[in-house]
Write a protein that holds these residues in place. Structure first.
Motif, PDB file in Angstrom:
ATOM      1  N   TRP A  72      51.248  44.062  77.169  1.00  0.00           N
ATOM      2  CA  TRP A  72      49.983  43.416  77.499  1.00  0.00           C
ATOM      3  C   TRP A  72      49.602  43.588  78.970  1.00  0.00           C
ATOM      4  O   TRP A  72      48.423  43.684  79.305  1.00  0.00           O
ATOM      5  N   GLN A  73      50.600  43.651  79.870  1.00  0.00           N
ATOM      6  CA  GLN A  73      50.291  43.816  81.293  1.00  0.00           C
ATOM      7  C   GLN A  73      49.612  45.166  81.533  1.00  0.00           C
ATOM      8  O   GLN A  73      48.656  45.260  82.307  1.00  0.00           O
ATOM      9  N   HIS A  74      50.099  46.208  80.857  1.00  0.00           N
ATOM     10  CA  HIS A  74      49.475  47.523  80.991  1.00  0.00           C
ATOM     11  C   HIS A  74      48.063  47.509  80.415  1.00  0.00           C
ATOM     12  O   HIS A  74      47.156  48.137  80.967  1.00  0.00           O
ATOM     13  N   VAL A  75      47.887  46.803  79.309  1.00  0.00           N
ATOM     14  CA  VAL A  75      46.562  46.696  78.692  1.00  0.00           C
ATOM     15  C   VAL A  75      45.579  46.096  79.693  1.00  0.00           C
ATOM     16  O   VAL A  75      44.479  46.634  79.908  1.00  0.00           O
ATOM     17  N   LEU A  76      45.964  45.003  80.319  1.00  0.00           N
ATOM     18  CA  LEU A  76      45.071  44.344  81.286  1.00  0.00           C
ATOM     19  C   LEU A  76      44.801  45.237  82.491  1.00  0.00           C
ATOM     20  O   LEU A  76      43.667  45.315  82.984  1.00  0.00           O
ATOM     21  N   HIS A  77      45.824  45.928  82.952  1.00  0.00           N
ATOM     22  CA  HIS A  77      45.652  46.841  84.085  1.00  0.00           C
ATOM     23  C   HIS A  77      44.679  47.970  83.729  1.00  0.00           C
ATOM     24  O   HIS A  77      43.821  48.338  84.536  1.00  0.00           O
ATOM     25  N   LEU A  78      44.811  48.510  82.525  1.00  0.00           N
ATOM     26  CA  LEU A  78      43.935  49.605  82.109  1.00  0.00           C
ATOM     27  C   LEU A  78      42.483  49.154  82.011  1.00  0.00           C
ATOM     28  O   LEU A  78      41.573  49.902  82.380  1.00  0.00           O
ATOM     29  N   ILE A  79      42.261  47.938  81.537  1.00  0.00           N
ATOM     30  CA  ILE A  79      40.892  47.424  81.476  1.00  0.00           C
ATOM     31  C   ILE A  79      40.321  47.286  82.891  1.00  0.00           C
ATOM     32  O   ILE A  79      39.174  47.667  83.151  1.00  0.00           O
ATOM     33  N   GLN A  80      41.122  46.758  83.798  1.00  0.00           N
ATOM     34  CA  GLN A  80      40.668  46.638  85.191  1.00  0.00           C
ATOM     35  C   GLN A  80      40.362  48.012  85.776  1.00  0.00           C
ATOM     36  O   GLN A  80      39.366  48.199  86.473  1.00  0.00           O
ATOM     37  N   GLU A  81      41.203  48.975  85.469  1.00  0.00           N
ATOM     38  CA  GLU A  81      40.994  50.342  85.954  1.00  0.00           C
ATOM     39  C   GLU A  81      39.693  50.925  85.393  1.00  0.00           C
ATOM     40  O   GLU A  81      38.957  51.607  86.101  1.00  0.00           O
ATOM     41  N   MET A  82      39.413  50.638  84.121  1.00  0.00           N
ATOM     42  CA  MET A  82      38.163  51.104  83.522  1.00  0.00           C
ATOM     43  C   MET A  82      36.969  50.544  84.282  1.00  0.00           C
ATOM     44  O   MET A  82      36.023  51.277  84.599  1.00  0.00           O
ATOM     45  N   HIS A  83      37.022  49.255  84.600  1.00  0.00           N
ATOM     46  CA  HIS A  83      35.925  48.631  85.356  1.00  0.00           C
ATOM     47  C   HIS A  83      35.787  49.275  86.737  1.00  0.00           C
ATOM     48  O   HIS A  83      34.689  49.598  87.171  1.00  0.00           O
ATOM     49  N   THR A  84      36.913  49.474  87.403  1.00  0.00           N
ATOM     50  CA  THR A  84      36.908  50.060  88.746  1.00  0.00           C
ATOM     51  C   THR A  84      36.320  51.470  88.738  1.00  0.00           C
ATOM     52  O   THR A  84      35.558  51.837  89.634  1.00  0.00           O
ATOM     53  N   LEU A  85      36.667  52.250  87.712  1.00  0.00           N
ATOM     54  CA  LEU A  85      36.212  53.641  87.634  1.00  0.00           C
ATOM     55  C   LEU A  85      34.831  53.789  86.990  1.00  0.00           C
ATOM     56  O   LEU A  85      34.304  54.891  86.908  1.00  0.00           O
ATOM     57  N   GLY A  86      34.278  52.684  86.523  1.00  0.00           N
ATOM     58  CA  GLY A  86      32.966  52.750  85.881  1.00  0.00           C
ATOM     59  C   GLY A  86      33.007  53.301  84.470  1.00  0.00           C
ATOM     60  O   GLY A  86      31.997  53.784  83.955  1.00  0.00           O
ATOM     61  N   PRO A  88      32.988  52.664  80.678  1.00  0.00           N
ATOM     62  CA  PRO A  88      32.557  51.514  79.875  1.00  0.00           C
ATOM     63  C   PRO A  88      33.609  51.034  78.881  1.00  0.00           C
ATOM     64  O   PRO A  88      34.279  51.837  78.239  1.00  0.00           O
ATOM     65  N   THR A  89      33.743  49.729  78.811  1.00  0.00           N
ATOM     66  CA  THR A  89      34.581  49.110  77.790  1.00  0.00           C
ATOM     67  C   THR A  89      33.705  48.879  76.559  1.00  0.00           C
ATOM     68  O   THR A  89      32.487  49.008  76.630  1.00  0.00           O
ATOM     69  N   ASN A  90      34.359  48.544  75.443  1.00  0.00           N
ATOM     70  CA  ASN A  90      33.592  48.243  74.237  1.00  0.00           C
ATOM     71  C   ASN A  90      34.316  47.168  73.436  1.00  0.00           C
ATOM     72  O   ASN A  90      35.336  46.620  73.891  1.00  0.00           O
ATOM     73  N   ALA A  91      33.794  46.861  72.277  1.00  0.00           N
ATOM     74  CA  ALA A  91      34.387  45.807  71.445  1.00  0.00           C
ATOM     75  C   ALA A  91      35.844  46.110  71.119  1.00  0.00           C
ATOM     76  O   ALA A  91      36.689  45.212  71.133  1.00  0.00           O
ATOM     77  N   TYR A  92      36.154  47.374  70.862  1.00  0.00           N
ATOM     78  CA  TYR A  92      37.536  47.749  70.543  1.00  0.00           C
ATOM     79  C   TYR A  92      38.470  47.437  71.705  1.00  0.00           C
ATOM     80  O   TYR A  92      39.574  46.930  71.509  1.00  0.00           O
ATOM     81  N   THR A  93      38.015  47.734  72.922  1.00  0.00           N
ATOM     82  CA  THR A  93      38.820  47.471  74.118  1.00  0.00           C
ATOM     83  C   THR A  93      39.227  45.999  74.165  1.00  0.00           C
ATOM     84  O   THR A  93      40.406  45.675  74.345  1.00  0.00           O
ATOM     85  N   TYR A  94      38.243  45.125  73.985  1.00  0.00           N
ATOM     86  CA  TYR A  94      38.504  43.691  74.097  1.00  0.00           C
ATOM     87  C   TYR A  94      39.220  43.132  72.872  1.00  0.00           C
ATOM     88  O   TYR A  94      40.080  42.264  73.003  1.00  0.00           O
ATOM     89  N   THR A  95      38.902  43.626  71.693  1.00  0.00           N
ATOM     90  CA  THR A  95      39.604  43.163  70.495  1.00  0.00           C
ATOM     91  C   THR A  95      41.096  43.452  70.616  1.00  0.00           C
ATOM     92  O   THR A  95      41.935  42.609  70.315  1.00  0.00           O
ATOM     93  N   THR A  96      41.414  44.648  71.078  1.00  0.00           N
ATOM     94  CA  THR A  96      42.816  45.041  71.235  1.00  0.00           C
ATOM     95  C   THR A  96      43.506  44.204  72.302  1.00  0.00           C
ATOM     96  O   THR A  96      44.609  43.695  72.097  1.00  0.00           O
ATOM     97  N   ALA A  97      42.851  44.042  73.446  1.00  0.00           N
ATOM     98  CA  ALA A  97      43.449  43.279  74.550  1.00  0.00           C
ATOM     99  C   ALA A  97      43.637  41.813  74.181  1.00  0.00           C
ATOM    100  O   ALA A  97      44.711  41.229  74.405  1.00  0.00           O
ATOM    101  N   ILE A  98      42.611  41.217  73.628  1.00  0.00           N
ATOM    102  CA  ILE A  98      42.693  39.805  73.252  1.00  0.00           C
ATOM    103  C   ILE A  98      43.734  39.615  72.159  1.00  0.00           C
ATOM    104  O   ILE A  98      44.520  38.669  72.191  1.00  0.00           O
ATOM    105  N   GLY A  99      43.795  40.557  71.228  1.00  0.00           N
ATOM    106  CA  GLY A  99      44.771  40.475  70.140  1.00  0.00           C
ATOM    107  C   GLY A  99      46.200  40.504  70.630  1.00  0.00           C
ATOM    108  O   GLY A  99      47.034  39.700  70.200  1.00  0.00           O
TER     109      GLY A  99
END
Length: 150
Positions: A72-86, A88-99
């Motif tokens: 889960w720590q890598h998942v959260l880091h990757l989402i932050q990296e996506m935001h930093t690099l511009g 786009p995240t999507n529903a799948y990104t958040y469904t997976t992370a939240i899950g």
């Protein structure tokens, strides 16, 4: 399979053949399907090091591989990296992370992800897994008022 995909990438490296983003995407997907999160992550880092444009499909496949293995720590880091690099995240990104965070009892992170400005309300209303994880997290965090708003 993932072993064959890695063999292809390694052969390309040794023969000084530049792998395209499509080749990397296929290899990362194979690693995801084989639950090989370390290799998926390494391939994504190689994409970045070589200056190959990464996209949300690549990131989501790495996020999926990490989530399958409880990283889960890598998942959260990757989402932050996506935001930093511009990227786009999507529903799948958040469904997976939240899950994965909900499954591993990281309810504080579920709450943070639910409050993320990048999370679109339509993703929440259209996903029973996001709603379910959020309700559990809000209950554990004694925030029942927010659970009622879902």
């Amino acid at each position: 399979n993932w072993q064959m995909a890695l063999r292809l990438i390694r052969t390309m490296w040794t023969q000084n053949i530049t792998a395209s983003s499509v080749t990397y995407q296929a290899a990362i997907n194979a690693c995801d399907q084989g639950s090989q999160w370390r290799w998926a992550l390494e391939l994504l880092m190689d994409v970045q090091a070589k200056g190959i444009p990464a996209n949300n499909n690549m990131y989501n496949a790495v996020i999926s591989a990490c989530a399958k293995n409880g990283q889960w720590q890598h998942v959260l880091h990757l989402i932050q990296e996506m935001h930093t690099l511009g990227i786009p995240t999507n529903a799948y990104t958040y469904t997976t992370a939240i899950g994965v965070c909900q499954r591993l009892g990281q309810w504080q992170w579920v709450l943070k992800l639910m409050g993320d400005a990048h999370l679109k309300p339509s993703w929440v209303s259209n996903s029973s897994s996001i709603c379910g994880a959020a309700i559990c997290a809000y209950a554990k965090g004694r925030q029942w008022q927010r659970a009622l708003q879902l």
